[in-house]
Scaffold this active site. Structure first.
Site, PDB file in Angstrom:
ATOM      1  N   HIS A 114     167.214   2.340   9.033  1.00  9.03           N
ATOM      2  CA  HIS A 114     165.780   2.091   8.850  1.00  9.03           C
ATOM      3  C   HIS A 114     165.029   2.791   9.987  1.00  9.03           C
ATOM      4  CE1 HIS A 114     161.894   0.363   8.408  1.00  9.03           C
ATOM      5  NE2 HIS A 114     162.009  -0.505   9.391  1.00  9.03           N
ATOM      6  N   HIS A 116     160.748   4.286  11.160  1.00  4.73           N
ATOM      7  CA  HIS A 116     159.311   4.344  10.879  1.00  4.73           C
ATOM      8  C   HIS A 116     158.839   5.778  11.051  1.00  4.73           C
ATOM      9  CE1 HIS A 116     158.809  -0.172  12.111  1.00  4.73           C
ATOM     10  NE2 HIS A 116     159.458  -0.013  10.977  1.00  4.73           N
ATOM     11  N   ASP A 139     168.755  18.922  -3.812  1.00  3.19           N
ATOM     12  CA  ASP A 139     170.087  18.867  -3.183  1.00  3.19           C
ATOM     13  C   ASP A 139     170.410  17.456  -2.691  1.00  3.19           C
ATOM     14  OD1 ASP A 139     169.901  22.084  -1.421  1.00  3.19           O
ATOM     15  OD2 ASP A 139     170.306  21.607  -3.528  1.00  3.19           O
ATOM     16  N   HIS A 179     155.644  -0.044   4.840  1.00  5.60           N
ATOM     17  CA  HIS A 179     156.614  -0.319   5.907  1.00  5.60           C
ATOM     18  C   HIS A 179     157.275   0.956   6.399  1.00  5.60           C
ATOM     19  CE1 HIS A 179     160.124  -3.068   7.346  1.00  5.60           C
ATOM     20  NE2 HIS A 179     159.711  -2.235   8.256  1.00  5.60           N
ATOM     21  N   TYR A 233     178.717  22.439  -1.794  1.00 10.05           N
ATOM     22  CA  TYR A 233     178.161  22.868  -0.501  1.00 10.05           C
ATOM     23  C   TYR A 233     179.041  22.469   0.684  1.00 10.05           C
ATOM     24  CZ  TYR A 233     175.092  22.875   3.590  1.00 10.05           C
ATOM     25  OH  TYR A 233     174.567  23.092   4.831  1.00 10.05           O
TER      26      TYR A 233
END
Ligand SMILES: O=C(CO)[C@@H](O)[C@@H](O)COP(=O)(O)O
Length: 236
Positions: A114, A116, A139, A179, A233
């Protein structure tokens, strides 16, 4: 609640390796400009049952509110998937419930991140999916980057929003409304990569929008690009 020393030696060894990896990967968030101060968090699943991922698994995550320069392998916190502390001297991340919910409901997920990060969070503030207008998005995300619902921290709401949004999506990233981004991966390193990439494409598409209207990519081309990148790839 089960203390770590009650788990099998191989689980304890896996926790020690996860502590090292999660501590090292946290340094990638400020390195790539994805967080300020103590924002953001990284976790890794530790599989307990030799048969594979289960509700009995553990997670390793950072302690809440600790600055990145203080994060060490020993500072990491170990919890079960109900959020109970298994090993650690400090309170786990305030997002532990969200990470644990993802691991409980998406067994293929081994890492959660997580942040910001500025551009991805700006898109989240507007609750607009980032449209798939770059081959790099095809991709890595296999299409648009979806938006998840507004959810207050403190219970399973954020985790439920992440799972409901990503369960049937190819995207490893979700922009939780108002958020910021949460990302998933087969391990914590893959989830950190997705966090870096979601910020990069959010910025590029924003800049493109300032120059005009970005052009869409045909779905068949998105599918082809995604299949190549995910399966061909890189080094095999
Ligand atoms: O976004 C939130 C909570 O959802 C922030 O507080 C989070 O980035 C950082 O919290 P922690 O320091 O991990 O407890």
């Amino acid at each position: 609640m089960t203390a770590l020393d009650e788990y099998a030696p191989e689980v304890r060894d896996a926790v020690a390796r996860a502590r090292e990896q999660v501590s090292r990967l946290h340094a990638e968030l400020p390195r790539w400009g994805l967080v300020v101060w103590t924002a953001g968090n990284v976790s890794q699943r530790v599989v307990v049952d030799p048969a594979g991922p289960s509700e009995r698994d553990l997670l390793v995550i950072k302690p809440s509110g600790v600055t990145y320069d203080e994060l060490t392998p020993e500072a990491m916190v170990v919890c079960d998937l109900e959020g109970n502390l298994v090993e650690g001297t400090r309170a786990p991340s305030s997002d532990t419930a969200a990470h644990a919910y993802v691991y409980s409901h998406l067994p293929h997920v081994g890492g959660v991140v997580h942040t910001h990060s500025t551009y991805a969070t700006a898109w989240a503030a507007r609750a607009e999916p980032v449209p798939c207008v770059l081959t790099m998005m095809a991709d890595e995300f296999g299409g648009d980057i979806p938006v998840g619902p507004f959810a207050l921290i403190g219970d399973d709401s954020i985790g439920r929003g992440i799972v409901e949004t990503l369960r049937d999506s190819r995207s490893p990233a979700v922009l939780m409304r108002n958020h910021g981004p949460f990302t998933i991966g087969k391990d914590a390193k893959a989830a950190v990569k997705a966090a870096v990439m979601v910020e990069e494409v959010a910025r590029t598409v924003h800049i493109s929008r300032q120059l005009g209207e970005p052009l869409p990519i045909a779905q068949s081309d998105v599918d082809s690009l995604y299949a190549r990148y995910q399966n061909v790839y890189g080094q095999h």
